[in-house]
Design an enzyme around this catalytic site. Structure first.
Site, PDB file in Angstrom:
ATOM      1  N   HIS A 140       0.943  -1.407   0.058  1.00  0.00           N
ATOM      2  CA  HIS A 140      -0.118  -0.082   0.180  1.00  0.00           C
ATOM      3  C   HIS A 140       1.453   1.012  -0.311  1.00  0.00           C
ATOM      4  CE1 HIS A 140      -2.559  -3.044   2.059  1.00  0.00           C
ATOM      5  NE2 HIS A 140      -3.468  -2.574   0.964  1.00  0.00           N
ATOM      6  N   ASP A 185      -3.568  -6.678  -7.335  1.00  0.00           N
ATOM      7  CA  ASP A 185      -5.433  -7.232  -7.942  1.00  0.00           C
ATOM      8  C   ASP A 185      -5.058  -7.079  -9.446  1.00  0.00           C
ATOM      9  OD1 ASP A 185      -6.794  -7.947  -5.023  1.00  0.00           O
ATOM     10  OD2 ASP A 185      -5.024  -6.033  -4.637  1.00  0.00           O
ATOM     11  N   SER A 231       0.423  -8.975   1.503  1.00  0.00           N
ATOM     12  CA  SER A 231      -1.734  -8.774   1.762  1.00  0.00           C
ATOM     13  C   SER A 231      -1.809  -8.607   2.602  1.00  0.00           C
ATOM     14  CB  SER A 231      -1.854 -10.371   1.353  1.00  0.00           C
ATOM     15  OG  SER A 231      -3.297 -10.168   1.398  1.00  0.00           O
ATOM     16  N   SER A 232      -3.101  -8.169   3.018  1.00  0.00           N
ATOM     17  CA  SER A 232      -2.723  -7.994   4.579  1.00  0.00           C
ATOM     18  C   SER A 232      -3.972  -8.698   5.196  1.00  0.00           C
ATOM     19  CB  SER A 232      -3.970  -6.915   4.347  1.00  0.00           C
ATOM     20  OG  SER A 232      -4.277  -5.655   4.089  1.00  0.00           O
ATOM     21  N   GLY A 285      -2.552  -1.316  -8.148  1.00  0.00           N
ATOM     22  CA  GLY A 285      -1.711  -2.595  -7.744  1.00  0.00           C
ATOM     23  C   GLY A 285      -2.014  -3.248  -8.672  1.00  0.00           C
TER      24      GLY A 285
HETATM   25  P1  AMP Z   1      -6.539  -3.958  -0.293  1.00  0.00           P
HETATM   26  O1  AMP Z   1      -6.785  -2.850   0.822  1.00  0.00           O
HETATM   27  O2  AMP Z   1      -6.164  -5.222  -0.439  1.00  0.00           O
HETATM   28  O3  AMP Z   1      -7.668  -3.038  -1.287  1.00  0.00           O
HETATM   29  O4  AMP Z   1      -5.527  -3.142  -1.464  1.00  0.00           O
HETATM   30  C1  AMP Z   1      -5.471  -1.405  -2.272  1.00  0.00           C
HETATM   31  C2  AMP Z   1      -4.659  -1.680  -2.504  1.00  0.00           C
HETATM   32  O5  AMP Z   1      -3.545  -2.124  -2.880  1.00  0.00           O
HETATM   33  C3  AMP Z   1      -4.757  -2.379  -4.246  1.00  0.00           C
HETATM   34  O6  AMP Z   1      -4.616  -1.548  -5.594  1.00  0.00           O
HETATM   35  C4  AMP Z   1      -4.363  -3.504  -4.543  1.00  0.00           C
HETATM   36  O7  AMP Z   1      -3.645  -4.230  -5.832  1.00  0.00           O
HETATM   37  C5  AMP Z   1      -2.928  -2.592  -3.659  1.00  0.00           C
HETATM   38  N1  AMP Z   1      -2.247  -3.608  -3.188  1.00  0.00           N
HETATM   39  C6  AMP Z   1      -2.216  -4.624  -2.423  1.00  0.00           C
HETATM   40  N2  AMP Z   1      -1.168  -5.849  -1.744  1.00  0.00           N
HETATM   41  C7  AMP Z   1      -0.475  -4.970  -3.086  1.00  0.00           C
HETATM   42  C8  AMP Z   1       0.953  -5.383  -3.419  1.00  0.00           C
HETATM   43  N3  AMP Z   1       2.179  -6.591  -2.630  1.00  0.00           N
HETATM   44  N4  AMP Z   1       2.044  -4.799  -3.847  1.00  0.00           N
HETATM   45  C9  AMP Z   1       1.668  -3.685  -4.132  1.00  0.00           C
HETATM   46  N5  AMP Z   1       0.006  -3.162  -4.718  1.00  0.00           N
HETATM   47  C10 AMP Z   1      -0.202  -3.987  -3.402  1.00  0.00           C
END
Ligand code: AMP
Length: 280
Positions: free
Chosen positions: A37, A151, A186-187, A148
């Site tokens: 993030h 996804d 990943s969260s 990112g």
């Molecule tokens: P999320 O909080 O999982 O909805 O992710 C928010 C954004 O962060 C999305 O655009 C994801 O694709 C991006 N993201 C999540 N994990 C990663 C990662 N390991 N590397 C780069 N971007 C990420």
């Protein structure tokens, strides 16, 4: 860093900024922030005058209510990370702010992009993603949107949505940030057991091997080898596909598309772990 919890207060601030011709970069997240993030935010900080991050665990994109209820929400730590990196604004809305009773969400023709891979496995997931991203963009009205590669399918779908809206927002794809052993950050990784965490490093190993193999053997063979490797590590594969990066349809040769990616989701410790690699 300014923190706004209501649409009204956020917009009041942002309108003042954009009237000073400031370019606004936007990073939507669901929180439990990690280096992945933060990389999106760093990109926005580098490109734009003002960077906005939102944290909203969107209920409409969860097809599994247990997954929603256990989704990590370490908000104090998130605020510290955003402050440390120099993010300008955090938008932290309630569900009522995002989904007021009179909200009308448009529908989009996603050209079948939402039917494959994650779409085939998680009913209604992308409808929820499109709904929330559309609403958030309508609130923030950024010049640039940072998402990112992690996804991969979500990115393709939002790109399609923006095209249909004839939006001027520039969509920026940020490469996957990985742990030292290759696991895509990943969260949800915090929910892996100690053994699961070790096993999970094999997902990226399979993808890196696929990237090498794609240069010297047919893609069909690349896929079979990757799947055999994952299975040999006791990983349960939801899918492993080598796809045209624009249509998300499976392809048999690198020459047949401009962008080619290998995308996989495996199940481990009751979690679904997504990863991908760009082959061309
Ligand atoms: P999320 O909080 O999982 O909805 O992710 C928010 C954004 O962060 C999305 O655009 C994801 O694709 C991006 N993201 C999540 N994990 C990663 C990662 N390991 N590397 C780069 N971007 C990420």
């Amino acid at each position: 860093m300014y923190i706004f919890q209501t649409v009204c207060k956020l917009q009041e601030y942002l309108q003042k900024q954009s009237s000073k011709s400031k370019t606004i970069g936007y990073v939507p997240t669901m929180g439990a922030l990690h280096e992945g993030h933060l990389q999106l935010i760093a990109n926005s900080l580098g490109d734009c005058d003002l960077s906005v991050c939102s944290i909203f665990v969107n209920p409409t994109q969860f097809d599994d209510s247990k997954d929603l209820s256990v989704y990590p929400r370490p908000i104090e730590a998130d605020i510290e990370k955003l402050t440390a990196i120099g993010c300008d604004v955090l938008f932290l809305p309630s569900a009522e702010e995002i989904y007021p009773k009179d909200l009308k969400s448009p529908t989009f023709d996603l050209n079948g992009l939402d039917k494959t891979m994650e779409g085939a496995n998680r009913k209604g997931h992308f409808a929820g993603v499109v709904q929330v991203v559309h609403r958030l963009l309508d609130i923030v009205k950024p010049n640039r949107l940072y998402m990112g590669q992690k996804d991969f399918q979500q990115f393709a779908i939002i790109k399609q949505m923006l095209q249909q809206m004839e939006s001027l927002i520039q969509l920026v794809r940020v490469p996957i940030v990985r742990e030292a052993d290759g696991l895509a950050m990943s969260s949800r990784n915090v929910r892996l057991s100690a053994i699961g965490r070790q096993t999970a490093s094999n997902i990226s190993k399979a993808l890196f091997e696929a990237q090498k193999n794609a240069k010297i053997m047919p893609l069909k063979e690349v896929r079979l080898r990757a799947m055999a490797f994952l299975e040999s590590k006791q990983l349960e594969i939801d899918y492993f596909k080598i796809i045209d990066g624009d249509t998300l349809q499976e392809i048999e040769s690198l020459e047949l598309a401009q962008t080619v990616a290998a995308c996989t989701t495996v199940r481990l410790d009751g979690l679904r772990l997504l990863d991908n690699i760009i082959l061309k």
